[in-house]
Design a protein around this motif. Sequence first.
Motif, mmCIF file in Angstrom:
data_model
loop_
_atom_site.group_PDB
_atom_site.id
_atom_site.type_symbol
_atom_site.label_atom_id
_atom_site.label_comp_id
_atom_site.label_asym_id
_atom_site.label_seq_id
_atom_site.Cartn_x
_atom_site.Cartn_y
_atom_site.Cartn_z
ATOM 1 N N LEU A 120 -20.097 -13.960 58.185
ATOM 2 C CA LEU A 120 -19.066 -14.166 57.171
ATOM 3 C C LEU A 120 -17.723 -13.623 57.643
ATOM 4 O O LEU A 120 -17.644 -12.545 58.229
ATOM 5 C CB LEU A 120 -19.475 -13.491 55.869
ATOM 6 N N THR A 121 -16.662 -14.384 57.369
ATOM 7 C CA THR A 121 -15.300 -13.978 57.685
ATOM 8 C C THR A 121 -14.393 -14.463 56.558
ATOM 9 O O THR A 121 -14.769 -15.343 55.784
ATOM 10 C CB THR A 121 -14.807 -14.582 59.006
ATOM 11 N N PRO A 122 -13.168 -13.912 56.469
ATOM 12 C CA PRO A 122 -12.236 -14.405 55.442
ATOM 13 C C PRO A 122 -11.826 -15.857 55.662
ATOM 14 O O PRO A 122 -11.415 -16.528 54.714
ATOM 15 C CB PRO A 122 -11.032 -13.465 55.587
ATOM 16 N N ALA A 123 -11.910 -16.333 56.897
ATOM 17 C CA ALA A 123 -11.489 -17.703 57.210
ATOM 18 C C ALA A 123 -12.580 -18.386 58.035
ATOM 19 O O ALA A 123 -12.524 -18.399 59.266
ATOM 20 C CB ALA A 123 -10.168 -17.701 57.972
ATOM 21 N N PRO A 124 -13.603 -18.943 57.389
ATOM 22 C CA PRO A 124 -14.706 -19.554 58.135
ATOM 23 C C PRO A 124 -14.250 -20.754 58.954
ATOM 24 O O PRO A 124 -13.372 -21.516 58.534
ATOM 25 C CB PRO A 124 -15.682 -19.980 57.032
ATOM 26 N N SER A 125 -14.847 -20.908 60.108
ATOM 27 C CA SER A 125 -14.488 -21.982 61.025
ATOM 28 C C SER A 125 -15.063 -23.316 60.545
ATOM 29 O O SER A 125 -15.987 -23.362 59.725
ATOM 30 C CB SER A 125 -15.047 -21.678 62.416
ATOM 31 N N PRO A 126 -14.540 -24.432 61.072
ATOM 32 C CA PRO A 126 -15.136 -25.740 60.760
ATOM 33 C C PRO A 126 -16.618 -25.800 61.116
ATOM 34 O O PRO A 126 -17.407 -26.432 60.412
ATOM 35 C CB PRO A 126 -14.310 -26.707 61.611
ATOM 36 N N HIS A 127 -17.007 -25.138 62.215
ATOM 37 C CA HIS A 127 -18.425 -25.100 62.608
ATOM 38 C C HIS A 127 -19.248 -24.407 61.521
ATOM 39 O O HIS A 127 -20.344 -24.879 61.167
ATOM 40 C CB HIS A 127 -18.589 -24.355 63.934
ATOM 41 N N PHE A 128 -18.742 -23.298 61.001
ATOM 42 C CA PHE A 128 -19.426 -22.566 59.936
ATOM 43 C C PHE A 128 -19.652 -23.493 58.739
ATOM 44 O O PHE A 128 -20.770 -23.617 58.219
ATOM 45 C CB PHE A 128 -18.581 -21.356 59.522
ATOM 46 N N ILE A 129 -18.593 -24.157 58.285
ATOM 47 C CA ILE A 129 -18.671 -25.024 57.108
ATOM 48 C C ILE A 129 -19.645 -26.168 57.353
ATOM 49 O O ILE A 129 -20.464 -26.516 56.488
ATOM 50 C CB ILE A 129 -17.282 -25.567 56.743
ATOM 51 N N GLU A 130 -19.575 -26.753 58.538
ATOM 52 C CA GLU A 130 -20.454 -27.880 58.859
ATOM 53 C C GLU A 130 -21.922 -27.458 58.856
ATOM 54 O O GLU A 130 -22.773 -28.131 58.252
ATOM 55 C CB GLU A 130 -20.092 -28.453 60.232
ATOM 56 N N GLN A 131 -22.214 -26.347 59.522
ATOM 57 C CA GLN A 131 -23.607 -25.914 59.627
ATOM 58 C C GLN A 131 -24.161 -25.442 58.281
ATOM 59 O O GLN A 131 -25.325 -25.688 57.964
ATOM 60 C CB GLN A 131 -23.730 -24.805 60.671
ATOM 61 N N LEU A 132 -23.344 -24.797 57.487
ATOM 62 C CA LEU A 132 -23.782 -24.398 56.161
ATOM 63 C C LEU A 132 -24.100 -25.628 55.321
ATOM 64 O O LEU A 132 -25.128 -25.681 54.625
ATOM 65 C CB LEU A 132 -22.710 -23.554 55.476
ATOM 66 N N SER A 133 -23.259 -26.632 55.407
ATOM 67 C CA SER A 133 -23.454 -27.845 54.613
ATOM 68 C C SER A 133 -24.714 -28.599 55.007
ATOM 69 O O SER A 133 -25.282 -29.342 54.193
ATOM 70 C CB SER A 133 -22.237 -28.770 54.765
ATOM 71 N N LEU A 134 -25.165 -28.441 56.245
ATOM 72 C CA LEU A 134 -26.362 -29.121 56.726
ATOM 73 C C LEU A 134 -27.651 -28.377 56.385
ATOM 74 O O LEU A 134 -28.744 -28.916 56.568
ATOM 75 C CB LEU A 134 -26.285 -29.305 58.248
ATOM 76 N N ALA A 135 -27.528 -27.167 55.894
ATOM 77 C CA ALA A 135 -28.704 -26.317 55.699
ATOM 78 C C ALA A 135 -29.614 -26.857 54.601
ATOM 79 O O ALA A 135 -29.161 -27.449 53.617
ATOM 80 C CB ALA A 135 -28.271 -24.896 55.369
ATOM 81 N N THR A 136 -30.909 -26.642 54.782
ATOM 82 C CA THR A 136 -31.896 -26.987 53.762
ATOM 83 C C THR A 136 -32.401 -25.741 53.041
ATOM 84 O O THR A 136 -33.248 -25.833 52.151
ATOM 85 C CB THR A 136 -33.083 -27.729 54.398
ATOM 86 N N SER B 41 -37.598 -25.186 51.575
ATOM 87 C CA SER B 41 -36.602 -25.452 52.619
ATOM 88 C C SER B 41 -37.028 -26.593 53.532
ATOM 89 O O SER B 41 -36.180 -27.215 54.191
ATOM 90 C CB SER B 41 -36.360 -24.197 53.462
ATOM 91 N N SER B 42 -38.306 -26.866 53.588
ATOM 92 C CA SER B 42 -38.816 -27.917 54.472
ATOM 93 C C SER B 42 -38.691 -29.294 53.870
ATOM 94 O O SER B 42 -38.993 -30.296 54.531
ATOM 95 C CB SER B 42 -40.301 -27.644 54.789
ATOM 96 N N ASN B 43 -38.216 -29.373 52.627
ATOM 97 C CA ASN B 43 -38.128 -30.663 51.956
ATOM 98 C C ASN B 43 -36.742 -31.292 52.037
ATOM 99 O O ASN B 43 -36.468 -32.264 51.348
ATOM 100 C CB ASN B 43 -38.516 -30.509 50.472
ATOM 101 N N GLY B 44 -35.872 -30.724 52.877
ATOM 102 C CA GLY B 44 -34.517 -31.254 52.972
ATOM 103 C C GLY B 44 -34.466 -32.595 53.695
ATOM 104 O O GLY B 44 -35.353 -32.947 54.475
ATOM 105 N N LEU B 45 -33.398 -33.348 53.456
ATOM 106 C CA LEU B 45 -33.257 -34.675 54.049
ATOM 107 C C LEU B 45 -32.600 -34.628 55.423
ATOM 108 O O LEU B 45 -32.650 -35.597 56.168
ATOM 109 C CB LEU B 45 -32.420 -35.562 53.117
ATOM 110 N N ASN B 46 -31.957 -33.507 55.771
ATOM 111 C CA ASN B 46 -31.184 -33.444 57.017
ATOM 112 C C ASN B 46 -31.943 -32.774 58.158
ATOM 113 O O ASN B 46 -31.366 -32.459 59.185
ATOM 114 C CB ASN B 46 -29.882 -32.669 56.781
ATOM 115 N N GLY B 47 -33.239 -32.549 57.986
ATOM 116 C CA GLY B 47 -33.965 -31.757 58.955
ATOM 117 C C GLY B 47 -33.910 -30.303 58.538
ATOM 118 O O GLY B 47 -32.927 -29.837 57.974
#
Length: 219
Positions: free
Chosen positions: A70-86, A27-33
């Motif tokens: 988790l929810t049936p309709a994830p928020s934009p914040h949820f999607i953004e933060q998940l996409s940034l994860a390493t 997990s520490s080898n990600g490019l986004n921090g």
Amino acid sequence: MADTHLFLFGGGPPFNDVLGKTFAHLSSNGLNGTQVAVLFMERDGWKEYMPRYTDVLEQNGIAHFEYLPLTPAPSPHFIEQLSLATGVIICGGDTERYREYVVDTEIGKIVKRMYAEGTPVAGFSAGALISPNICVIPPIDNRKNEHLFLPGLGLIDHCVVSVHFSKWKEETNLKKALTLTNAYIGYGMDDDSGIYFKNQVVSETAGQVYFYRNGPAVE
């Protein structure tokens, strides 16, 4: 192509020390921090419970965790933060709800893309059950009290898995699942046990894990 990294655990947290160290390193080898996303079902006391997932990782240098209920309709914040994860952790709980909210959803698509790009993914109990191509939920773990065979997330495609293996007395169910799905191999994992798959091949195990190839168990 990037190497893929999947950690499946037979019960709830904590991470095994060795597998936790490996997950933290990857997990520490990600490019986004470094940022590990924790996907969970929100319930009373969840904040107090989260250190069980994170303590071993913190001891190995992971400082930032993004807790995403988790929810049936994830928020934009949820999607953004998940996409940034390493790194991604899928927690344990109600397996049917985890499958409903992750498999065949936008969340699932993102996790699969990240996994294919080399982001390590860890599934605990319910998180482990939904990870293969076929999500096998035993009668003890669903409201219908039936053996369920449902589409899974598809992070690993040659096997079926069973969690809480000894506690739930899952040997018969796992053998049945092997036969019905025609899977190559079945993995039974006890509580406090897990498997690290690198490129869909067992790289490391922790605790008590059982391997079934349409025959007797091999420890």
